[in-house]
Design a protein around this motif. Structure first.
Motif, short mmCIF file in Angstrom:
data_model
loop_
_atom_site.label_atom_id
_atom_site.label_comp_id
_atom_site.label_asym_id
_atom_site.label_seq_id
_atom_site.Cartn_x
_atom_site.Cartn_y
_atom_site.Cartn_z
N PRO A 1 -59.85 24.39 -21.58
CA PRO A 1 -59.40 25.72 -21.38
C PRO A 1 -60.62 26.56 -20.78
O PRO A 1 -60.26 27.34 -20.01
N LEU A 2 -61.72 26.45 -21.24
CA LEU A 2 -63.00 27.45 -20.57
C LEU A 2 -63.02 26.84 -19.17
O LEU A 2 -63.07 28.05 -18.32
N ASP A 3 -63.20 25.72 -18.74
CA ASP A 3 -63.17 25.15 -17.30
C ASP A 3 -61.97 25.96 -16.69
O ASP A 3 -62.32 26.49 -15.37
N ARG A 4 -60.89 25.60 -17.14
CA ARG A 4 -59.76 26.29 -16.35
C ARG A 4 -59.69 27.60 -16.14
O ARG A 4 -59.65 28.15 -14.95
N GLU B 1 -72.39 29.16 -16.17
CA GLU B 1 -73.74 29.19 -16.90
C GLU B 1 -73.65 29.47 -18.47
O GLU B 1 -74.43 29.25 -19.08
N GLY B 2 -72.36 29.93 -18.77
CA GLY B 2 -71.63 30.13 -19.98
C GLY B 2 -72.61 31.55 -20.70
O GLY B 2 -72.88 32.46 -19.89
N PRO B 3 -72.89 31.51 -22.12
CA PRO B 3 -72.62 30.26 -23.05
C PRO B 3 -71.32 30.27 -23.22
O PRO B 3 -70.50 31.28 -23.17
N PRO B 4 -70.99 29.01 -23.41
CA PRO B 4 -71.69 27.83 -23.63
C PRO B 4 -71.66 27.25 -22.13
O PRO B 4 -70.78 27.43 -21.27
N LYS B 5 -72.83 26.57 -21.69
CA LYS B 5 -73.04 26.11 -20.44
C LYS B 5 -71.95 24.91 -20.00
O LYS B 5 -72.04 24.02 -20.66
N HIS B 6 -71.34 25.12 -19.23
CA HIS B 6 -70.29 23.84 -18.41
C HIS B 6 -70.86 23.60 -17.23
O HIS B 6 -70.87 24.46 -16.14
#
Ligand SMILES: *[C@@H]1O[C@H](CO)[C@@H](O)[C@H](O)[C@H]1NC(C)=O
Ligand SMILES: *[C@@H]1O[C@H](CO)[C@@H](O)[C@H](O)[C@H]1NC(C)=O
Length: 180
Positions: free
Chosen positions: A93-96, A147-152
């Protein structure tokens, strides 16, 4: 280990680009080489100019228009084709969310690039440089989202780096024009 095919294409693609380049007149060639040597990726830069053979001249002003024009097409393909494609595979979900926000950043910088394309017609190279800087800020903003947080790890870093290289080519041209 890299596959034989990919080793081969590493050898062949630059050859192909260079052989196409022999059709271009010497004066045009010298200027395009000068620009591409100052850019982030020489072969990528040559391929941008060679994709619009008709537009090639030994006039920096025209080459600036060609590079920005070709860039608009590529940026649109990257955002509406490639990145949309990546999104269909990404489930995190965060990437999306980051990718969707990046698509907005890229739509915005497309607007900057359109303004950059129109600026030279009024001899506004300072303005063009400002639009290009603004476009660069937007692609940086997109990259920083991961770069996050959290870093992806950015799933679209290869795609966005093309945009960075395109902005750089137009910026190189403006910097040559304004320093001569
Ligand atoms: C373009 O990229 C090159 C290589 O990274 C860099 O040295 C140069 O400063 C950049 N030029 C502009 C005008 O942004
Ligand atoms: C960009 O995205 C596509 C997926 O749409 C992918 O296949 C491609 O390898 C990516 N990277 C580059 C550098 O084009």
């Amino acid at each position: 280990m890299a596959s034989p095919i990919s080793c081969l294409s590493i050898l062949i693609i630059p050859l192909l680009v260079n052989s196409l380049f022999y059709d271009v007149s010497n004066a045009d060639r010298a200027l395009v080489e000068k620009i591409c040597k100052k850019s982030m990726d020489y072969d990528f830069c040559l391929s941008i100019f060679l994709s619009d053979h008709e537009g090639l001249t030994n006039v920096l002003y025209n080459l600036g228009l060609v590079s920005t024009d070709v860039s608009l097409g590529i940026i649109s393909d990257v955002n509406n084709g490639e990145i949309r494609n990546v999104l269909t595979r990404v489930t995190d979900p965060l990437d999306r969310r980051n990718i969707l926000d990046c698509q907005t950043d890229i739509d915005d910088l497309y607007g900057d690039m359109q303004l950059a394309y129109n600026a030279p017609s009024t001899q506004s190279y300072a303005k063009e440089a400002t639009y290009l800087a603004s476009a660069q800020q937007k692609i940086t903003k997109c990259n920083k989202r991961f770069e996050g947080p959290p870093k992806h790890e950015s799933p679209i870093s290869g795609n966005t780096s093309k945009i960075t290289k395109l902005i750089n080519i137009s910026s190189v041209i403006v910097s040559i024009i304004t320093s001569s």
